[in-house]
Each structure stands twice: as structure tokens, then as C-alpha cells.
Design a protein around this motif. Structure first.
Motif, PDB file in Angstrom:
ATOM      1  N   ILE B 105       0.812  -1.046  -0.163  1.00 11.51           N
ATOM      2  CA  ILE B 105      -0.363   0.498  -0.310  1.00 11.51           C
ATOM      3  C   ILE B 105       1.169   1.068   0.177  1.00 11.51           C
ATOM      4  CG2 ILE B 105      -2.002   1.239   1.170  1.00 11.51           C
ATOM      5  CD1 ILE B 105      -3.138  -1.584   2.282  1.00 11.51           C
ATOM      6  N   MET B 116       4.643   9.393   6.106  1.00 10.21           N
ATOM      7  CA  MET B 116       3.838   9.332   6.733  1.00 10.21           C
ATOM      8  C   MET B 116       2.969   8.506   6.928  1.00 10.21           C
ATOM      9  SD  MET B 116       3.976  11.981   8.178  1.00 10.21           S
ATOM     10  CE  MET B 116       2.315  12.979   8.832  1.00 10.21           C
ATOM     11  N   ILE B 117       2.733   7.673   5.441  1.00  9.89           N
ATOM     12  CA  ILE B 117       2.085   6.079   5.542  1.00  9.89           C
ATOM     13  C   ILE B 117       2.553   5.148   6.159  1.00  9.89           C
ATOM     14  CG2 ILE B 117       2.519   5.258   3.005  1.00  9.89           C
ATOM     15  CD1 ILE B 117      -0.255   4.465   3.193  1.00  9.89           C
ATOM     16  N   LEU B 119       4.621   5.721   8.817  1.00  9.82           N
ATOM     17  CA  LEU B 119       4.398   6.122   9.654  1.00  9.82           C
ATOM     18  C   LEU B 119       3.017   6.168  10.887  1.00  9.82           C
ATOM     19  CD1 LEU B 119       5.193   8.104  12.625  1.00  9.82           C
ATOM     20  CD2 LEU B 119       3.538   9.989  11.915  1.00  9.82           C
ATOM     21  N   ALA B 120       2.502   5.988   9.919  1.00 12.02           N
ATOM     22  CA  ALA B 120       0.721   5.224  10.296  1.00 12.02           C
ATOM     23  C   ALA B 120       0.817   3.885  10.612  1.00 12.02           C
ATOM     24  CB  ALA B 120      -0.078   5.903   8.844  1.00 12.02           C
ATOM     25  N   PHE B 121       1.434   3.020   9.821  1.00 11.73           N
ATOM     26  CA  PHE B 121       1.190   1.454   9.604  1.00 11.73           C
ATOM     27  C   PHE B 121       2.259   1.406  11.240  1.00 11.73           C
ATOM     28  CE2 PHE B 121       0.850   1.451   5.189  1.00 11.73           C
ATOM     29  CZ  PHE B 121      -0.775   0.542   4.979  1.00 11.73           C
ATOM     30  N   GLN B 123       2.318   3.210  13.602  1.00  7.79           N
ATOM     31  CA  GLN B 123       1.945   3.526  14.713  1.00  7.79           C
ATOM     32  C   GLN B 123       0.794   2.715  15.896  1.00  7.79           C
ATOM     33  OE1 GLN B 123       3.505   6.078  16.562  1.00  7.79           O
ATOM     34  NE2 GLN B 123       1.881   6.715  16.910  1.00  7.79           N
ATOM     35  N   MET B 124       0.017   1.967  14.170  1.00  6.57           N
ATOM     36  CA  MET B 124      -0.572   0.731  13.865  1.00  6.57           C
ATOM     37  C   MET B 124      -0.084  -0.518  15.030  1.00  6.57           C
ATOM     38  SD  MET B 124      -2.651   0.641  10.380  1.00  6.57           S
ATOM     39  CE  MET B 124      -3.216   2.469   9.560  1.00  6.57           C
ATOM     40  N   PHE B 127       0.182   0.670  18.431  1.00 10.44           N
ATOM     41  CA  PHE B 127      -1.212   0.319  19.070  1.00 10.44           C
ATOM     42  C   PHE B 127      -1.348  -1.318  19.685  1.00 10.44           C
ATOM     43  CE2 PHE B 127      -1.349   4.865  18.676  1.00 10.44           C
ATOM     44  CZ  PHE B 127      -1.667   4.991  19.713  1.00 10.44           C
ATOM     45  N   THR B 128      -1.119  -1.946  18.583  1.00  7.45           N
ATOM     46  CA  THR B 128      -1.539  -3.085  18.666  1.00  7.45           C
ATOM     47  C   THR B 128      -0.507  -3.848  19.804  1.00  7.45           C
ATOM     48  OG1 THR B 128      -2.088  -3.737  16.138  1.00  7.45           O
ATOM     49  CG2 THR B 128      -1.830  -5.438  17.326  1.00  7.45           C
ATOM     50  N   SER B 130       0.423  -2.899  22.300  1.00  7.41           N
ATOM     51  CA  SER B 130       0.415  -2.269  23.887  1.00  7.41           C
ATOM     52  C   SER B 130      -1.000  -2.780  23.940  1.00  7.41           C
ATOM     53  CB  SER B 130       0.292  -0.793  23.854  1.00  7.41           C
ATOM     54  OG  SER B 130       0.928  -0.169  22.929  1.00  7.41           O
ATOM     55  N   SER B 131      -1.788  -3.379  23.184  1.00  7.82           N
ATOM     56  CA  SER B 131      -3.019  -4.113  23.401  1.00  7.82           C
ATOM     57  C   SER B 131      -3.093  -5.657  23.450  1.00  7.82           C
ATOM     58  CB  SER B 131      -3.964  -4.350  22.317  1.00  7.82           C
ATOM     59  OG  SER B 131      -3.998  -5.024  21.648  1.00  7.82           O
ATOM     60  N   GLY B 137       1.194  -5.939  27.824  1.00  6.29           N
ATOM     61  CA  GLY B 137       0.666  -4.675  27.222  1.00  6.29           C
ATOM     62  C   GLY B 137       1.345  -3.516  26.978  1.00  6.29           C
ATOM     63  N   TRP B 241       7.240   5.717  17.412  1.00  6.75           N
ATOM     64  CA  TRP B 241       7.540   6.226  16.107  1.00  6.75           C
ATOM     65  C   TRP B 241       8.874   6.655  16.549  1.00  6.75           C
ATOM     66  CZ3 TRP B 241       8.426  11.813  16.676  1.00  6.75           C
ATOM     67  CH2 TRP B 241       7.718  12.239  17.733  1.00  6.75           C
TER      68      TRP B 241
END
Lengths: 307, 315, 256
Positions: B105, B116-117, B119-121, B123-124, B127-128, B130-131, B137, B241
Motif C-alpha cells: 500500500i 506519513m503512511i 508512520l501510520a503503519f 503506529q498501528m 498500538f497493537t 500495547s493491546s 501490554g 515513532w
């Protein structure tokens, strides 16, 4: 989820969106007009908040702080421009990123040196404390309403400046095709300085506004900076209109996602799992939105740049 | 052939110095731990430099590749699998698969939008991680023990681990060098220098860039495997990041003209950070100022200094 | 005439309201040099971009060697044997002349998904690249970085790159643009050497060169082909004379 809560979260989202817009507006113009990636833009926001905290502590008045912090934030922004950024305009993006990261380190740590690492509190102005009834039996903090109103007014002013004044016309032209504007004999360095100073002041303004409701601490600008970058990329680099719409979108998605996602997840998962997975998904939402938007519209929602 | 050897000299000398370090008075535990950290980050930086300098793909999500490698160690550890013969390939495959899925993508965009894209992936992924309540976590997960190699507790020996890191770094660098010099790398570099020309010759840049992205991701996964073993701990902070940014800064600081730049940049970055942090509580101010000065006065990074000096001397 | 190598049927392209290519049909025969001339803004470069695949056409069909290539991307067309040069020199500045040319050879000889063997030591690539450089008289400059070359040398390199792909059709977009008198002389000599060995579509402003080199000429005005024929026929064509002699610049350039 009650309508009350939804309304409150919606207003909170709007308020976050407004703050984001104030930061993103300068960022998108600096990027669009000067082709300059300024990671240190979030620092301007922090500087605004610290100036507010410092002046408010000294004078005891939020209004004094607001009045004095703006010109001081502008002055500090211009000082940084003069010392560092000015020498980076003709460098490539990578070098700009590295140097402005250096500025973040210096200012974040400098703030720690001067004010300590502990968060500072800024008292809410007397006039705006308390709440306003927005529905039967529902009070919403007056100060947050004031942020929304003040932010919208600033957005309106910005729109008027960019769309209706001569400087604004140059700024728009610069965002579309900077070399052409320079070739037409406009003093591009002065234009850059105006755009930069104005952007720094807006971010500082956002910092002042946020100071009474958020804790003022070193590094407070970093995460907002990333969100502001998301905003300008979604909106289309150089577009004020795009930044405005994207900022509200990101503010709402971020805030509503945080409150709705865990509830939504509870439909499929156990409560404790739902809380954890929901929180993670909520944090991811804006990035998912950005990736999706970029995958289908690689130049953002409102592309500005020519060619 | 001679100029080719001379071009590789800085990297070879540096790797040799790292290999010899334990015998040159840097053999204490503290020093070895620091060097291992520096070398592993250098591995990630070299793989990122392959993307930045070789393919023109400025990724702001490279820490996620390391994260996939590190979390593969954790998740397998939790399942009781600790043999490197299984863990390492899994770490590499996981990072490579993530790179393939997100790269397909991201590579459709370019320039700042690519930054930026990615960076977005990243960050995903952050956060995954962290969950993942089962793996600590936000707080992270402490490894029960380091991976073993075919039943041997090889990674536990500090000196052995040091040499494994030197070897892994050397291998990463060598693979990267070969890749850039190969037919594949030539197309990659041409597509960076002049995409229109590459297309007019019949090379669609996309599959080349995607392949490079996956290879660099897999290398990052290997670095993540080592990092988890070096610290015996894994946390979402590894994927933040800020960490991706640090890797990028190492690459830029060293200079993107060759892979040795990333080596120098990463080692310089980590060691300078460590040294400064012992000098003054507010060392970050000095570090930041040094970064700014490096950009202002060393446009080609640390690895460009000799050429810059030579230019000054000629004048 | 034998079956055309390249055929355009009713090709159309509009930018906004402006038709930049207006129902253009052309046949290019194997081994001919077919020049496309026309006043500034006639849509010559647009036509080259449509044939090479930089631009998608709005309507019409493009056939290459009998195959419909209208929907193919630029890389796909290039792999079928369509090579082009650019009006504004387009080489990889960081590469030496040899590596630029070797890259072009690489495009037609085997897979480029080879990862470990250094490409710079592949003799087959280097030899073919050297022979292309020799054809344009650049062999002595093989190791020079393209970025450090003079404008004229870059134009020669651009030609060498196109030749090195062993194209079935060469699209040359103003190969003489910006070259000085001596360089022009040299480049015309090189092009003459290619005559009857390559099929060439040549867009050029230098009328001396066009009339000296072309087997046939098509005249493009406002996106339409107003005449196609031998140089002599074009010279005598009243419509062409009107189109050109009506223009100041054309009046001097056209050798009548």
C-alpha cells in the motif's frame, strides 16, 4: 451510550479538532509555501503553554498571560527561524527533519532545565470557569466552549487573511508554485518569515488555550505534532481548508473512538479484553483513516501543489 | 578493483574494530552491553539505509520491523519455544510479511506521503503491541531467558553474543552492499535517481521497491530478534515513532551516500548519547545542538567528512 | 508499403477544453525515419508521450507490430521494444555513462531480479553498453558520471541508452534541442548512421536536420495532421506552406 455522553464527546472532539487546526494551519502553510518540514512546530505549542503558565504564575491573571504570550511566542519563533530554520530552506527534507528534531531535544530539555520536569497547572480564568447548560440537566465547561468559539473565530480570521488580503494571495500562490512567485520578484524570504512567524504564533495560541485544561509539561507538543502531521497530510499539504476539515475529522475520530470503541468491542469480547483492544483500536483509528485516504487519494483530500 | 576496496574501507575497518573491541580494553560487561545495543541498532539502520539511500524510500516506521522480530521472540517464548533455529526465521518472516502487506500500500505513494503512511503503519503496530495484554501490554514483557542455539546457551555468554552481533552486523552490511551493486540494486538506484528514465527502459519501479522494502523489513526483523535477546525484555516502546525517528536520524547523521554511513551514524549516535548522558543531567540540550550543527555544517553526514576536508585542503 | 510497425488510429487527447491531439492517424513503416514537425504548441511532444505511454489517450487505438498497446503502461511498452529519448535530457545523473547504458542493456537481457552478483562486472552487459556508446562516439567518456557531462554529451548518451535497448522503434523527442552548432553536426552524423537500420519517429525543430534525415514527414498543426509525405511533397504542399509561412519563425526555418 446516552445522547448526553455522545454530545459531550462530540464537543470534546470538536475542541481537540480546533486545537489541532491551530497547530496544523501553520504547519501546512510552512510546508506548502516553503517546502520545509518542521518537526519542531509542536515545540511552538509547548512554548505557548509554558509562557502562559509562567506569566499566569507571575501576574495571577490568565488574560495577561494570553496577551503577553502571543507576542513572546512570535518572538521566540522568529528567533528560532533566524538561528536555525532559515539555513535549512534549501536543504533536502531529510536534513530538515534531523535538524528540527535537534531543536525539539534542545527546547524540551531546556524547558525541563528552567521549569523542572513536573507538570505545571494554569488556573482557569474566573470569567470562564463553571459550565453552560447545553441540554436539560447537562452542563458543559464554559472554558471548553470558549476554546471552540475562539478557535472558530481564529479560523475565520485566517480564512479572511488567506483568501482576501494581498499577503494571503501571495501565500496561496506560494503554496501552489513557490519558484514562480519568487521569479515574479516577490521577496520570498520576507514572505517566508511572515508565514513562519504567523504559524508559530498560532501554535503558541493553541498552547495558551490548552494550558488551563491540559497539564503543561515537557514534550507535550510531540504527540500533537504527529497528529497535526496526520491532519495536514489528510487535508492536502498547503491547504488551509483541508487542514480545517481534516483537523475536525481527526479530533472527532480520536475522541469519539476512545469512548465508543471499548463499548463496541464489548459486543464481541469480555469486558477487560474489550477495554484493552478497544483502546488500542481507538488509538489506531486516525492512522487507519490516514492510510486509507492516502491509498486512494495519494495527495490528500484537497491537493494544492501544482504538477 | 582498487577504488572499490577503498570505498569499502571505512565499513571494513569499523567492523574489524568492533570485532577487536573486547581485546582493546572494552571487554567489561557494561561496555559489551552498550556495544551490542549499538551494533543491533546499526543493523536496523543499515537495513533502513538500504531503503533511504538505495531506493529513496524514507520510512518512518522501520522500528515496527524490529518490533515484529522482537515480539516474535516474546510470543514464542510464551509458547515455550526458545530455539533460535525456529525463533530467528519466524522473526524474519513476521517482519517480512508485515513489510510486504504494508509496503504494497505504502509504495503507491511517494515523498512526504510515504513518510506519513509508513508512520501510520508503524503506529498501528505500536498500538497493537500495547493491546497485547498477555505480553504485558504497555509495560512490556520480560523474557524468561535468551534464545538458545540448537540447545546451546550460546547467547548467554557475553563474549559469544558480542561476536554474534558483530557477525550479524557484518552480514547485514555485506548483503546490503551486494544487493545495491547487483542488477536488482542498479534498477532500484536508477528508479530513485530518475524514475521516468527507468520506466522508459521498461522497469516498473513498484516490484523492485516492494522487494527492497520486504528485504529491509526482514533484516529489521533479525535485528529485533537480537535486540530482544540483548535486553531480555520487549515493550511497545521499541516500536514507537520516536524509535523509528532515531533510526532515520542515525542514517541521515551518518550520510546516505553509502551503507557505511548508517554504520557510522548508528554507532556515533548511540555512543555519543551514552557518553553525554554521563556528563550532564540535561545532556539532551548538547545532543540536540550537536545534531543541528551536524546538519548545518556536514551536509553529507559524518561519512562525508573526509571528502569535505579534502575539498577544503585543495582550496 | 509493407505492414506498418506502428499505427495510430484516430488518437484523441484533450486537456480541459483544448484538443491537443485531434483525431491523429499515422502509419510508421519499418526502417523509415518518420519526422513529425509543426509549430510550437502543435502537440508533437504530447504525441510522443502518447505513443510511449506517459500519457493515456482519450480515444483511438495505437498498434505496435500489430498488437494493440493502447492500454499498456510505459514500462510494458518499453519491454515490447519501444525506446524513447526525452526533449529534456533524462539520464541517471549519479550513474556513469557506462552504467546508464548498461542499465538499458540489462532491460532486454534476462531478469533484473538478480540480487547478489555485482552488475558492474557482467561482461555481456558492459560489452553491449560499450558498443552502444561507440555508436554515438562516447566510448572515451564511459566512466564519466552523467551528471558531469556537457549538454551535448548528454544528448549523445540519451541516444546511446535508447540504442542499447535494441529497440524495434525509436522515439526521439528533439534530440538536437539545446545543442550547439558543432554538437548538432555530430548528432546529425550519428542519426544518419542509424538510418535504414532503425525505425525512428523523430520530433525536431531543426528543419535542416529533418529534411536531411527523414524519409517521410508528417505536419502537425493544433493537434491535427495536415499532411504526410516525402520531404519534397511536404515542401510543395500548399497547406503546409500556409501553416508555416503564416508564422514568422517558420518562414526562416523552412528551407524552401
Amino acid at each position: 451510550m446516552s445522547t448526553h455522553l455522545l454530545l459531550i464527546q462530540g464537543l470534546n472532539g470538536l475542541q481537540l479538532g480546533i486545537l489541532l487546526f491551530l497547530i496544523a494551519a501553520g504547519l501546512t502553510l510552512v510546508f506548502g509555501v516553503m517546502d520545509f518540514i518542521n518537526l519542531a512546530h509542536g515545540v511552538q505549542y509547548m512554548i505557548g503553554a509554558y509562557l502562559a503558565a509562567w506569566i499566569a504564575a507571575g501576574t495571577g491573571s490568565f488574560w495577561f498571560a494570553l496577551l503577553l504570550a502571543l507576542p513572546l511566542a512570535l518572538a521566540l519563533g522568529l528567533l528560532l527561524e533566524f538561528l536555525v530554520f532559515r539555513h535549512l530552506y534549501d536543504r533536502d527534507h531529510l536534513q530538515q527533519v534531523l535538524a528540527t528534531f535537534g531543536v525539539i531535544l534542545v527546547v524540551n530539555q531546556g524547558v525541563k532545565l528552567l521549569f523542572g520536569a513536573a507538570p505545571l497547572q494554569v488556573p482557569m480564568p474566573e470569567l470562564l470557569s463553571g459550565g453552560i447548560p447545553i441540554m436539560e440537566g447537562l452542563l458543559y465547561p464554559t472554558y471548553r466552549i470558549a476554546i471552540i468559539v475562539g478557535g472558530l473565530a481564529t479560523a475565520g480570521l485566517l480564512w479572511w487573511l488567506v483568501e482576501r488580503t494581498k499577503v494571503g494571495m501571495l501565500v496561496r500562490a506560494g503554496a501552489t508554485n513557490a519558484p514562480m512567485v519568487a521569479a515574479l520578484g516577490v521577496d520570498i524570504n520576507r514572505l517566508f518569515m511572515i508565514v513562519f512567524g504567523f504559524g508559530a504564533m498560532l501554535a503558541g495560541f493553541a498552547g495558551v488555550l490548552a494550558a488551563p485544561i491540559l497539564s503543561v509539561e515537557p514534550g507535550m507538543g510531540d504527540n500533537l505534532l504527529i497528529l497535526a502531521f496526520v491532519v495536514i497530510v489528510i487535508g492536502g499539504i498547503g491547504s488551509i481548508r483541508g487542514a480545517f476539515i481534516a483537523a475536525l475529522l481527526v479530533g472527532l475520530v480520536e475522541t469519539l473512538g476512545r469512548s465508543l470503541m471499548p463499548d463496541l468491542m464489548r459486543l464481541f469480547l469480555s469486558p477487560s479484553e474489550a477495554r484493552q483492544v478497544g483502546a488500542a483500536l481507538a488509538s489506531m483509528l486516525v492512522y487507519i483513516a490516514m492510510a486509507a485516504i492516502l491509498a486512494f487519494r495519494p495527495a490528500g483530500l484537497f491537493p494544492v501543489r501544482a504538477g | 578493483m582498487l577504488p572499490a576496496v577503498r570505498a569499502e574501507a571505512p565499513a571494513i575497518l569499523l567492523l574489524a574494530a568492533l570485532a577487536a573491541a573486547p581485546f582493546l580494553g572494552f571487554g567489561e560487561g557494561y561496555m559489551l552491553t552498550l556495544l551490542a545495543r549499538a551494533m543491533i541498532l546499526a543493523m536496523a539502520a543499515v537495513s533502513l539505509s538500504l531503503l533511504v539511500g538505495g531506493a529513496g524510500l524514507v520510512s518512518m516506521g522501520h522500528a515496527a520491523m524490529m518490533g515484529f522480530g522482537a515480539y516474535a521472540v516474546v510470543i514464542l517464548d510464551d509458547m515455550g519455544v526458545t530455539d533460535a533455529a525456529i525463533v530467528l526465521p519466524t522473526a524474519i518472516a513476521a517482519a517480512g510479511a508485515f513489510a510486504l502487506a504494508t509496503g504494497a500500500i505504502a509504495i503507491r505513494t511517494s515523498g512526504v506521503h510515504f513518510i506519513m503512511i509508513t508512520l501510520a503503519f508503524g503506529q498501528m503496530a505500536f498500538f497493537t503491541a500495547s493491546s497485547l495484554a498477555g505480553y504485558g501490554g504497555d509495560d512490556g514483557y520480560t523474557l524468561y531467558s535468551r534464545s538458545d542455539v540448537l540447545g546451546l546457551r550460546l547467547l548467554d555468554d557475553r563474549l559469544a553474543f558480542h561476536f554474534i552481533c558483530v557477525g550479524a552486523l557484518a552480514l547485514t552490511w555485506l548483503l546490503g552492499r551486494l544487493l545495491l551493486a547487483s542488477r536488482f540494486g542498479r534498477v532500484l538506484r536508477a528508479a530513485k535517481g530518475n524514475p521516468l528514465r527507468a520506466q522508459a527502459l521498461g522497469f516498473d519501479p513498484f516490484p523492485y521497491r516492494l522487494t527492497a522494502y520486504v528485504i529491509a523489513g526482514a533484516m529489521g526483523g533479525a535485528a529485533g530478534f537480537l535486540f530482544a535477546n540483548a535486553t531480555e525484555f520487549v515493550a511497545p516502546a521499541y516500536i514507537s515513532w520516536q524509535r523509528s525517528g532515531e533510526l532515520l536520524f542515525m542514517v541521515i547523521l551518518g550520510g546516505v551516500a553509502g551503507l557505511h554511513g548508517a554504520l557510522i551514524g548508528a554507532l556515533g549516535f548511540v555512543l555519543l548519547e551514552e557518553w553525554l548522558s554521563h556528563q550532564w543531567e540535561h545532556w539532551r540540550i548538547l545532543f540536540g545542538v550537536l545534531l543541528i550543527l551536524a546538519v548545518l555544517f556536514l551536509p553529507n553526514g559524518l561519512s562525508g567528512i573526509p571528502a569535505q576536508l579534502a575539498r577544503v585542503a585543495r582550496r | 508499403m509493407s505492414a506498418p510497425l506502428l499505427a495510430l488510429h484516430g488518437v484523441q487527447k484533450r486537456f480541459g477544453g483544448l484538443a491537443v491531439t485531434d483525431d491523429v492517424s499515422l502509419d510508421i513503416a519499418p526502417a523509415e525515419i518518420h519526422a513529425v514537425i509543426g509549430p510550437n504548441g502543435a502537440g508533437k511532444t504530447t504525441l510522443i508521450n502518447e505513443i510511449s505511454g506517459v500519457l493515456k489517450v482519450d480515444a483511438g487505438r495505437i498498434l505496435f507490430g500489430g498488437q494493440d498497446i493502447t492500454a499498456l503502461s510505459m514500462p510494458r511498452r518499453a519491454r515490447l521494444g519501444l525506446a524513447r529519448s526525452f526533449q529534456i535530457t533524462s539520464v541517471v545523473n549519479a550513474f556513469s555513462a557506462l552504467e546508464n547504458t548498461a542499465l538499458a542493456v540489462q532491460a532486454r537481457s534476462g531478469s533484473s531480479f538478480r540480487f547478489l552478483r555485482p552488475a558492474a562486472t557482467e561482461r555481456a552487459l558492459n560489452e553491449a553498453a560499450m558498443s552502444a556508446l561507440e555508436q554515438v562516439g562516447l566510448a572515451a567518456r564511459a566512466e564519466t558520471p552523467a551528471g558531469a557531462m556537457s549538454h551535448g554529451e548528454k544528448r549523445q548518451l540519451e541516444l546511446a541508452i535508447a540504442l542499447a535497448t535494441e529497440p524495434r522503434l525509436l522515439l526521439l523527442d528533439e534530440p538536437l534541442a539545446g545543442a550547439g552548432p558543432e554538437e548538432t553536426e555530430r548528432l546529425i552524423g550519428i542519426l544518419r548512421g542509424l538510418k535504414s537500420r532503425y525505425t525512428i519517429v523523430l520530433v525536431e525543430h531543426d528543419m535542416q536536420a529533418v529534411f536531411a534525415l527523414a524519409d517521410r514527414i508528417s505536419v502537425l498543426v493544433y493537434g491535427r495532421v495536415i499532411a504526410t509525405g516525402t520531404p519534397d511533397a511536404i515542401r510543395a504542399n500548399p497547406e503546409v506552406r500556409a501553416a508555416y509561412l503564416g508564422e514568422d519563425e517558420g518562414a526562416e526555418a523552412m528551407p524552401c
